[in-house]
Design a protein around this motif. Sequence first.
Motif, PDB file in Angstrom:
ATOM      1  N   ILE A  96      15.551  77.684 -31.763  1.00 50.55           N
ATOM      2  CA  ILE A  96      14.886  76.763 -32.679  1.00 50.55           C
ATOM      3  C   ILE A  96      13.932  75.891 -31.870  1.00 50.55           C
ATOM      4  CG2 ILE A  96      16.849  76.698 -34.258  1.00 50.55           C
ATOM      5  CD1 ILE A  96      17.423  73.867 -33.223  1.00 50.55           C
ATOM      6  N   GLU A  97      13.020  75.251 -32.577  1.00 50.33           N
ATOM      7  CA  GLU A  97      12.037  74.373 -31.937  1.00 50.33           C
ATOM      8  C   GLU A  97      12.606  72.968 -31.850  1.00 50.33           C
ATOM      9  OE1 GLU A  97       7.191  74.288 -32.189  1.00 50.33           O
ATOM     10  OE2 GLU A  97       8.328  74.020 -34.030  1.00 50.33           O
ATOM     11  N   TRP A  98      12.429  72.330 -30.678  1.00 49.96           N
ATOM     12  CA  TRP A  98      13.001  71.010 -30.447  1.00 49.96           C
ATOM     13  C   TRP A  98      12.022  70.185 -29.623  1.00 49.96           C
ATOM     14  CZ3 TRP A  98      16.940  69.427 -33.152  1.00 49.96           C
ATOM     15  CH2 TRP A  98      17.619  68.253 -32.798  1.00 49.96           C
ATOM     16  N   THR A  99      12.037  68.870 -29.852  1.00 53.74           N
ATOM     17  CA  THR A  99      11.116  67.968 -29.162  1.00 53.74           C
ATOM     18  C   THR A  99      11.894  67.060 -28.226  1.00 53.74           C
ATOM     19  OG1 THR A  99       9.586  67.986 -31.046  1.00 53.74           O
ATOM     20  CG2 THR A  99       9.339  66.206 -29.451  1.00 53.74           C
ATOM     21  N   ALA A 140      20.071  78.792 -27.830  1.00 53.81           N
ATOM     22  CA  ALA A 140      21.250  78.110 -28.374  1.00 53.81           C
ATOM     23  C   ALA A 140      22.026  77.331 -27.323  1.00 53.81           C
ATOM     24  CB  ALA A 140      22.162  79.129 -29.058  1.00 53.81           C
ATOM     25  N   SER A 141      21.927  77.744 -26.073  1.00 52.90           N
ATOM     26  CA  SER A 141      22.649  77.024 -25.017  1.00 52.90           C
ATOM     27  C   SER A 141      21.966  75.725 -24.627  1.00 52.90           C
ATOM     28  CB  SER A 141      22.768  77.917 -23.782  1.00 52.90           C
ATOM     29  OG  SER A 141      21.489  78.266 -23.294  1.00 52.90           O
ATOM     30  N   GLY A 142      20.765  75.466 -25.162  1.00 53.96           N
ATOM     31  CA  GLY A 142      20.038  74.258 -24.811  1.00 53.96           C
ATOM     32  C   GLY A 142      19.047  74.456 -23.694  1.00 53.96           C
ATOM     33  N   LEU A 162      21.674  67.574 -26.644  1.00 54.84           N
ATOM     34  CA  LEU A 162      22.246  68.908 -26.790  1.00 54.84           C
ATOM     35  C   LEU A 162      23.151  68.982 -28.017  1.00 54.84           C
ATOM     36  CD1 LEU A 162      22.671  71.742 -25.666  1.00 54.84           C
ATOM     37  CD2 LEU A 162      24.521  70.828 -24.228  1.00 54.84           C
ATOM     38  N   ALA A 163      23.906  67.919 -28.299  1.00 55.85           N
ATOM     39  CA  ALA A 163      24.772  67.912 -29.474  1.00 55.85           C
ATOM     40  C   ALA A 163      23.949  67.939 -30.755  1.00 55.85           C
ATOM     41  CB  ALA A 163      25.672  66.675 -29.439  1.00 55.85           C
ATOM     42  N   ASP A 164      22.871  67.143 -30.821  1.00 49.61           N
ATOM     43  CA  ASP A 164      22.004  67.165 -32.004  1.00 49.61           C
ATOM     44  C   ASP A 164      21.337  68.528 -32.174  1.00 49.61           C
ATOM     45  OD1 ASP A 164      22.705  64.534 -32.362  1.00 49.61           O
ATOM     46  OD2 ASP A 164      20.872  63.727 -31.459  1.00 49.61           O
ATOM     47  N   PHE A 165      20.976  69.119 -31.045  1.00 51.88           N
ATOM     48  CA  PHE A 165      20.331  70.436 -31.086  1.00 51.88           C
ATOM     49  C   PHE A 165      21.261  71.488 -31.685  1.00 51.88           C
ATOM     50  CE2 PHE A 165      19.845  74.489 -28.817  1.00 51.88           C
ATOM     51  CZ  PHE A 165      18.567  74.852 -29.211  1.00 51.88           C
ATOM     52  N   ARG A 210      21.788  71.084 -35.395  1.00 50.22           N
ATOM     53  CA  ARG A 210      20.656  71.594 -36.163  1.00 50.22           C
ATOM     54  C   ARG A 210      20.752  73.116 -36.334  1.00 50.22           C
ATOM     55  NH1 ARG A 210      17.022  71.091 -40.131  1.00 50.22           N
ATOM     56  NH2 ARG A 210      15.018  72.071 -39.642  1.00 50.22           N
ATOM     57  N   ILE A 211      21.183  73.807 -35.288  1.00 50.93           N
ATOM     58  CA  ILE A 211      21.356  75.263 -35.385  1.00 50.93           C
ATOM     59  C   ILE A 211      22.420  75.599 -36.423  1.00 50.93           C
ATOM     60  CG2 ILE A 211      22.154  77.315 -34.151  1.00 50.93           C
ATOM     61  CD1 ILE A 211      20.737  76.393 -31.716  1.00 50.93           C
ATOM     62  N   ARG A 212      23.542  74.856 -36.400  1.00 49.23           N
ATOM     63  CA  ARG A 212      24.617  75.121 -37.365  1.00 49.23           C
ATOM     64  C   ARG A 212      24.138  74.864 -38.785  1.00 49.23           C
ATOM     65  NH1 ARG A 212      27.752  72.522 -33.320  1.00 49.23           N
ATOM     66  NH2 ARG A 212      27.620  70.545 -34.475  1.00 49.23           N
ATOM     67  N   HIS A 213      23.319  73.834 -38.973  1.00 46.01           N
ATOM     68  CA  HIS A 213      22.815  73.526 -40.313  1.00 46.01           C
ATOM     69  C   HIS A 213      21.893  74.638 -40.829  1.00 46.01           C
ATOM     70  CE1 HIS A 213      21.175  71.272 -43.691  1.00 46.01           C
ATOM     71  NE2 HIS A 213      19.956  71.493 -43.218  1.00 46.01           N
ATOM     72  N   LEU A 214      21.016  75.130 -39.972  1.00 45.06           N
ATOM     73  CA  LEU A 214      20.085  76.172 -40.400  1.00 45.06           C
ATOM     74  C   LEU A 214      20.808  77.485 -40.678  1.00 45.06           C
ATOM     75  CD1 LEU A 214      17.010  75.571 -38.039  1.00 45.06           C
ATOM     76  CD2 LEU A 214      17.172  75.081 -40.485  1.00 45.06           C
ATOM     77  N   THR A 215      21.721  77.856 -39.800  1.00 37.73           N
ATOM     78  CA  THR A 215      22.404  79.143 -39.982  1.00 37.73           C
ATOM     79  C   THR A 215      23.439  79.110 -41.099  1.00 37.73           C
ATOM     80  OG1 THR A 215      23.929  78.497 -38.195  1.00 37.73           O
ATOM     81  CG2 THR A 215      22.035  79.878 -37.601  1.00 37.73           C
TER      82      THR A 215
END
Length: 528
Positions: A323-326, A336-338, A481-484, A487-492
Amino acid sequence: MFQRHEPIAGMSGNAATLSMSQAISLRRAADESPRALSWIDALRDRFAHIDLVPDLGDNIGSAEWWRGLATLTLLCGTAISTFPGLKPLEIGGAPALDASDFNEARAQMIVPIAYGGDTGRHMAATDAVRPLAQTPERPQIELTATLGQGDSFARVLERSGVGSPDAQAIASQVAGAVPLSDIAAGTRIDLILGRRAARTMPRPVDALAMRARFDLRIEMERIDGRLVMRRIPIAVDNTPLRIRGRVGDSLYRSARAAGAPPEAIQSYLRVISRQISVGSDIRASDEFDIILDHRRAETGESETGKLLYAGLVRGGKPKLSMIEWTVDGRTQWYEASGIGQQRGGMVRPTNGRITSTFGMRRHPILGYTRMHSGVDFGGGYGAPIYAVSDGVVTIAGRTGGFGNYVKLNHGAGLGTGYGHMSRIAVRPGQHVNRGQVIGYIGSSGLSTGPHLHYEVYRNGVAVNPLSVSFVTRAQLEGKALADFRARIRHLTSVSVGAALTPVAARPAEGPKLGSLADTASKRAGEGI
């Protein structure tokens, strides 16, 4: 007693036949006297016995048959040689009627309606005819305007015939519901302009309707001399659009068959190609997992935005999740590992060519040989200088023979220095990113001309810059990393097809007004 009869020439048996010429000759011989014939009669009598048109079906091959064939051939040849040929007939001459005569005649015809209502004869005006002082105006005008790129909402109304004060007032009223900058280019504005008090005045706006935003429609109607605005919120569902499917023979064709837009597939391929080889690492049995930003309105319109998630599933387990992250103002794709994308290689601090390399050389100003601890890059005065990697500014100011000098600390014992700048664009303690401008080429300090002196330090010792490659890989830690991962769990967690469920409508706010068509018919019926 029997009487003997001699047979007549041409008879056979008991039947007798006479040709026409023989019958005529016998009759003539019986009628004429025994006197001698004249030469003219003899010649006529001779030609009378000649058959010019014998039957070619009888006595084939005889002299008479050949004479008939020759006669037929001669006649056919004469007819063919005298044949005049075929060509179109030429019709010339001026038309019977000129333009004015034709129009006068057409006015008296029964003609189709396409020619206009000019059936019947035109009559000259009499004293009973009075010219109109002015033509009557339509009570209202319906029109459509479109907001252009970089255009002003008020200017669009003015070009449509609305007066400048009314246009500014309407723009201010609309701005109270939605910022005018949020109205997208290409927005359609439906207008009804009413009757004006005088011909020199612009028409007033009786009604206005527009889709101000994807989730908002605005309608305005003139009631008791003022425009009343009605906001109509449009329910919008922001559930992301998830598309999954088997790769098969072609990932692109399979994704298109599953309903993914071409632009989204191209973005997906670009993202996953940073981690794996699209040509060799993807199997036909793998599954692609694409999640896109998606909006659907209750009115049926939909918008598909950018790529939010790029995944690849192998054997029922995720092989790739990105995913894209800022982070620190820089946006990039993370696994996914950050771990973000890796960037490496030799980066040039400026675009100029190398004029002097690392090693011993004769100093151009001091005049003796000494160690040149960096690499010189030529360039025009004021050319930009870039940071070769992420780092923190430790020195930014005047430093001995280097003149205006900047030093960066990149961590892991590595540092870089940039000398002879004309101007410094950073300050001590500032964090800089790879490719960021930190200064400009100059000739400050001990320098014979504008250039950049570039140095690389390993544990404080200068090394050859051409032997060092900076490799950077962004990595998330702690809360980021936790927020990232959240976000992956929310999208999937979004199921395939969840973005296609019906959207519930929202109630309208403000006074209930009719549609634009209702307003137009109502005002036309009132004769306003």
